[in-house]
Design a protein around this motif. Structure first.
Motif, short mmCIF file in Angstrom:
data_model
loop_
_atom_site.label_atom_id
_atom_site.label_comp_id
_atom_site.label_asym_id
_atom_site.label_seq_id
_atom_site.Cartn_x
_atom_site.Cartn_y
_atom_site.Cartn_z
N ALA A 39 36.20 -7.65 43.27
CA ALA A 39 35.87 -6.23 43.81
C ALA A 39 36.84 -5.45 42.69
CB ALA A 39 36.03 -5.97 45.30
N ARG A 40 36.42 -3.99 42.35
CA ARG A 40 35.28 -3.67 42.72
C ARG A 40 34.14 -4.09 41.79
NH1 ARG A 40 37.13 1.90 45.99
NH2 ARG A 40 37.80 2.04 43.82
N VAL A 61 38.66 -10.35 46.70
CA VAL A 61 39.62 -9.01 46.40
C VAL A 61 40.96 -9.52 45.87
CG1 VAL A 61 40.58 -7.21 47.58
CG2 VAL A 61 38.32 -8.01 48.43
N ARG A 115 40.42 -3.74 52.17
CA ARG A 115 39.14 -3.64 51.48
C ARG A 115 38.63 -5.14 52.15
NH1 ARG A 115 39.20 -2.12 45.08
NH2 ARG A 115 40.15 -0.05 45.38
N TYR A 119 34.76 -4.82 53.64
CA TYR A 119 33.50 -5.42 53.21
C TYR A 119 32.77 -6.43 54.13
CZ TYR A 119 35.50 -3.37 48.79
OH TYR A 119 36.05 -2.80 47.76
N ASP A 207 33.60 1.64 47.35
CA ASP A 207 33.47 0.63 48.41
C ASP A 207 32.15 0.77 49.10
OD1 ASP A 207 36.18 -0.15 48.51
OD2 ASP A 207 36.76 1.17 49.87
N VAL A 210 29.86 -1.44 47.07
CA VAL A 210 30.02 -2.84 47.08
C VAL A 210 29.29 -3.31 48.40
CG1 VAL A 210 32.02 -4.84 47.72
CG2 VAL A 210 32.52 -3.03 45.98
#
Length: 220
Positions: A39-40, A61, A115, A119, A207, A210
């Motif tokens: 990511a990302r 991440v 994150r 996610y 985000d 994703v």
């Protein structure tokens, strides 16, 4: 395998790059493959690879630790958990120690944790142990962020750990080869200044994008 490159633009966008990379990866035999987008930016590339390999898609991440005053110059990286890693050569040249970067490291770790939580949204991540795991990014410039992600993944016991990217800087390939079982690049240009020079469209991935890719590419 190398693709002839002519800057400033080679790939139309990350999806185009992903399809090119997928052509390389589909030639291999994979055992229970799992595709992870870093990511990302790596997610849009990874999504194309996951479709081609008929494999589940998940996210990895890692956050870059930038040099003081030059945040885009990555001299280290950190994941949501585990120790930070640093480019010892860059640290020496800049006269820095990990202590000097304690605050920025903590900030980036907090962002990585944020994150991951956003996610995954309470979903258990895909199992790593015993599988062929392909970590995908949109480009490999210094290798420091990929190194942090690969070390975190290695600790989870994959059968085979592969890093793959559409375009890679040659020195970074050598660094990442010490962490992955194999490094696969669609192209390794002799002159490499930045990942974005090899894309016509290199817009930042959000985000929300994703999450949308994850919703389309992973079982729930």
């Amino acid at each position: 395998m190398r693709r002839p490159l002519t800057p400033p633009s080679v790939f139309t966008d990350r999806s185009d790059a992903g399809r090119t990379l997928a052509e390389l990866l589909r030639e291999r035999d994979w055992v229970e493959p799992l595709v992870l987008g870093l990511a990302r930016g790596g997610m849009a590339v990874a999504a194309e690879v996951a479709v081609e390999l008929n494999a589940p898609l998940d996210v990895a991440v890692a956050r870059k630790i930038g040099a003081p005053g030059y945040p885009e110059f990555g001299i280290g990286a950190v994941t949501a958990h585990g120790p930070a890693i640093y480019d010892e050569h860059s640290m020496h040249l800049l006269g820095l120690t990990p202590t000097d970067l304690h605050d920025v490291c903590a900030q980036e770790r907090t962002e990585a944790q944020r994150r991951v939580e956003r996610y995954q949204r309470g979903r258990e991540p895909e199992r790593i142990e015993g599988r062929d795991v392909l970590l995908i990014d949109d480009g490999l410039a210094t290798g420091v962020t990929a190194t942090a992600a690969l070390r975190a993944l290695r600790a989870e016991g994959p059968r085979r750990l592969v890093f793959a990217s559409p375009v890679c800087a040659m020195p970074a390939v050598a660094r990442v080869r010490t962490e992955a079982d194999e490094v696969l690049c669609a192209a390794q240009p002799a002159e490499f200044r930045a990942v974005g020079q090899w894309y016509a469209d290199f817009a930042q991935v959000t985000d929300d994008e994703v999450i949308d890719l994850l919703d389309k590419g992973m079982p729930r």
